[in-house]
Enzyme design. Sequence first.
Site, short mmCIF file in Angstrom:
data_model
loop_
_atom_site.label_atom_id
_atom_site.label_comp_id
_atom_site.label_asym_id
_atom_site.label_seq_id
_atom_site.Cartn_x
_atom_site.Cartn_y
_atom_site.Cartn_z
CG ASN A 287 -12.93 -4.30 7.79
OD1 ASN A 287 -13.59 -3.80 6.88
ND2 ASN A 287 -12.00 -3.63 8.43
NE ARG B 231 0.59 -3.82 8.77
CZ ARG B 231 -0.63 -3.68 9.28
NH1 ARG B 231 -1.19 -2.50 9.36
NH2 ARG B 231 -1.29 -4.73 9.72
CB CYS C 249 -18.52 0.51 4.93
SG CYS C 249 -17.25 0.52 6.19
NE ARG D 217 -3.08 -5.73 4.78
CZ ARG D 217 -3.48 -5.21 5.95
NH1 ARG D 217 -4.46 -5.78 6.63
NH2 ARG D 217 -2.89 -4.15 6.44
NE ARG E 109 -6.11 2.90 6.36
CZ ARG E 109 -6.96 2.08 6.88
NH1 ARG E 109 -6.55 1.15 7.70
NH2 ARG E 109 -8.22 2.18 6.59
CG ASP F 97 -10.95 -7.34 11.59
OD1 ASP F 97 -11.60 -6.44 11.02
OD2 ASP F 97 -9.99 -7.11 12.36
CD GLU G 83 -0.63 0.78 7.93
OE1 GLU G 83 -0.40 0.53 9.12
OE2 GLU G 83 -1.73 0.57 7.39
CD GLU H 158 -8.42 -6.14 9.28
OE1 GLU H 158 -7.94 -5.86 10.37
OE2 GLU H 158 -9.15 -5.36 8.61
CD GLU I 218 -15.02 0.97 2.23
OE1 GLU I 218 -14.03 0.20 2.22
OE2 GLU I 218 -15.62 1.29 3.27
CB CYS J 126 -17.02 4.27 3.41
SG CYS J 126 -16.20 4.14 4.99
P1 ATP Z 1 -4.66 -3.75 10.20
O1 ATP Z 1 -5.28 -4.00 11.55
O2 ATP Z 1 -4.06 -4.94 9.56
O3 ATP Z 1 -3.79 -2.53 10.16
P2 ATP Z 1 -6.90 -2.20 9.61
O4 ATP Z 1 -7.80 -2.65 10.69
O5 ATP Z 1 -6.15 -0.93 9.77
O6 ATP Z 1 -5.88 -3.37 9.26
P3 ATP Z 1 -9.10 -1.45 8.04
O7 ATP Z 1 -9.03 -0.06 8.52
O8 ATP Z 1 -10.12 -2.33 8.58
O9 ATP Z 1 -7.69 -2.16 8.25
O10 ATP Z 1 -9.12 -1.41 6.43
C1 ATP Z 1 -9.89 -2.31 5.65
C2 ATP Z 1 -9.05 -3.16 4.75
O11 ATP Z 1 -8.13 -2.37 4.00
C3 ATP Z 1 -8.17 -4.16 5.47
O12 ATP Z 1 -8.87 -5.31 5.80
C4 ATP Z 1 -7.11 -4.43 4.43
O13 ATP Z 1 -7.59 -5.33 3.46
C5 ATP Z 1 -6.93 -3.09 3.78
N1 ATP Z 1 -5.79 -2.35 4.34
C6 ATP Z 1 -5.79 -1.55 5.43
N2 ATP Z 1 -4.58 -1.00 5.62
C7 ATP Z 1 -3.79 -1.46 4.62
C8 ATP Z 1 -2.42 -1.25 4.26
N3 ATP Z 1 -1.65 -0.44 4.95
N4 ATP Z 1 -1.95 -1.89 3.17
C9 ATP Z 1 -2.73 -2.70 2.45
N5 ATP Z 1 -4.02 -2.93 2.72
C10 ATP Z 1 -4.56 -2.33 3.80
ZN ZN Z 2 -15.64 1.94 5.28
MG MG Z 3 -8.81 -4.08 11.74
#
Ligand code: ATP
Ligand code: ZN
Ligand code: MG
Length: 534
Positions: A442, A348, A468, A475, A337, A420, A339, A439, A356, A307
């Site tokens: 959100n 993940r 947003c 997921r 990301r 979430d 991870e 998750e 978005e 976003c």
């Molecule tokens: P988590 O706590 O599981 O790491 P997050 O809080 O980092 O998730 P957000 O930053 O809220 O995730 O991102 C919004 C959405 O993007 C998440 O709800 C998920 O659907 C998706 N998402 C985030 N990180 C990943 C990832 N590494 N792989 C796949 N989908 C992801």
């Molecule tokens: Zn956002």
């Molecule tokens: Mg989160």
Amino acid sequence: MKFSGKAVFELSKELPPEARGLIESVVEYLNRDYLKRGCGKDPSQGAEVVEWGFSGRELWMVFRCGKRVRIDDAVLRTRKVLSEKLGRELRVGVRGVRLVDCSIELDTEIRVSLRLPFVKSVERVDGKTVIRLGGLELGDLKKPVFVRLLRLIEEKEARAKWGGKAEHWQLLKESGRKKLTPPPEDPNRILEEAGWIRRLSIGQYLYTPPFTRILNALRRAFIEEVVKPLGFVEAVFPKMYPLRVGLKTGHLKGVINSMLFASLPKSYNIEEFEELIDYMYVMDDLPPEELQKYLRPPSYFLCFAQCEPFYWFFENEVLDDDSLPIKWYDASGPSFRWEAGGLHGVERVIEFHRIEVVWLGKPQQVIEIRNQLLQRYEHLMDRVLDMEWRWAWVTPWFYEQSGVAEEKLELDIDRPGTIDFEAYLPHRGPREDRKSWLEIGNISIHGTKFTEPFRIRHNKGETLWTGCSGFGSERWAIAFIAQHGFDPKNWPEQFLKYFEEEPMPKSVRGVTYPKTQRGKELLQWLEKLFARGS
Ligand code: ATP
Ligand code: ZN
Ligand code: MG
């Protein structure tokens, strides 16, 4: 947070001995009233002059301050009162002020870089931190770097008090138990072994057409059932952002450890790459350290929250009632990301796909839109996908005012914060175990977190907020399959409508693919299920 320090006020001429009484009354007024203003109900959060004296053309005062009336503020307030009183009654002017021996005491252990301007030493003892600042002149006290330094320290203290807990989790709503038909094991494993997805590199997959069909059906269901009925319209956002944007959104300060960066080449002239190209010809290799010599330092970060460009787009713009609210969504590409050790299947990953949804408006509009989205999300989860879900109010520590963290928080979802969406993954274990929930998405309202730094304004001066919501396609797909399995016969009718918009594409089956015997059998099993379903 407590401050102490000695301020030395430089006067235009010497004070006569009888000035003592006047200064005594000034100090009394400061301690009783002026240095307590804005300290709330707790006077210890205000400031106090604890000692003072004068000799020659110098008047000194030692201050003790709480965090509501910080030392910079206390010194500037005192200077104002002294200028007035000494000027009127004694015709003495206040020229300058220096702050010597200034220190900040925190009840937690934090680190602050010694490379920061003004920071002289940092001592951590018995769970406390004392930060000593170098001599500060009047100009320094007014500088944004000094104020930012104090804000940084305040934030670090709040984070330390939050105790490493990244967020505060409170159940909001849940679907209750549903009849589920889970697959025999973690769907990520089945997908990979049967060859419907294939890993290119850590956390990065190619989705073959059959899995893409499932992802697309979910994305279409989301767009048709949630996004479009509420009047959101599609935009296309870039996926690589200049560092400046991440400084403003705060992401660079908050999550730099999980971001990916991009660099431009040093030159566009291919001749300058000749040595490197020759090396690749002969060695058939490209050591990253060699490549690095030909690149400029990274000047972009890759799409993280997706976003970011929305706030950038409206930077410095003035909007009126007719243009509000603005409701867009971007479905145009991946997010990235790092991870580290947390990677798992496609749920993940380093490169993932997300729709978005973003909106901008007056606070009431932003809250109302969030509420409408919640209703549509519930409809999607229950009526269309028939999933077992729960929602939680999660407050990232940075939304909390420092100090509030330990107290019991009233649940008020109309203030800035995040909900979430979690889905139950039966293959992970019992519902009671938090690890059995994933998750999947959100929804947030940010208050002025972005409209302020990007200076997004309303023509009549009204406050503007943003919101947003992220729909992480992978997921949702994993959660859906984890609950309903791979047999479309067990999938809800409302979802089949979207799934059947596309025919079932052929799976890849070659001599060497899928890789294992078990993979070949799994693929055969999947093909049978989907042949029946389509
Ligand atoms: P988590 O706590 O599981 O790491 P997050 O809080 O980092 O998730 P957000 O930053 O809220 O995730 O991102 C919004 C959405 O993007 C998440 O709800 C998920 O659907 C998706 N998402 C985030 N990180 C990943 C990832 N590494 N792989 C796949 N989908 C992801
Ligand atoms: Zn956002
Ligand atoms: Mg989160």
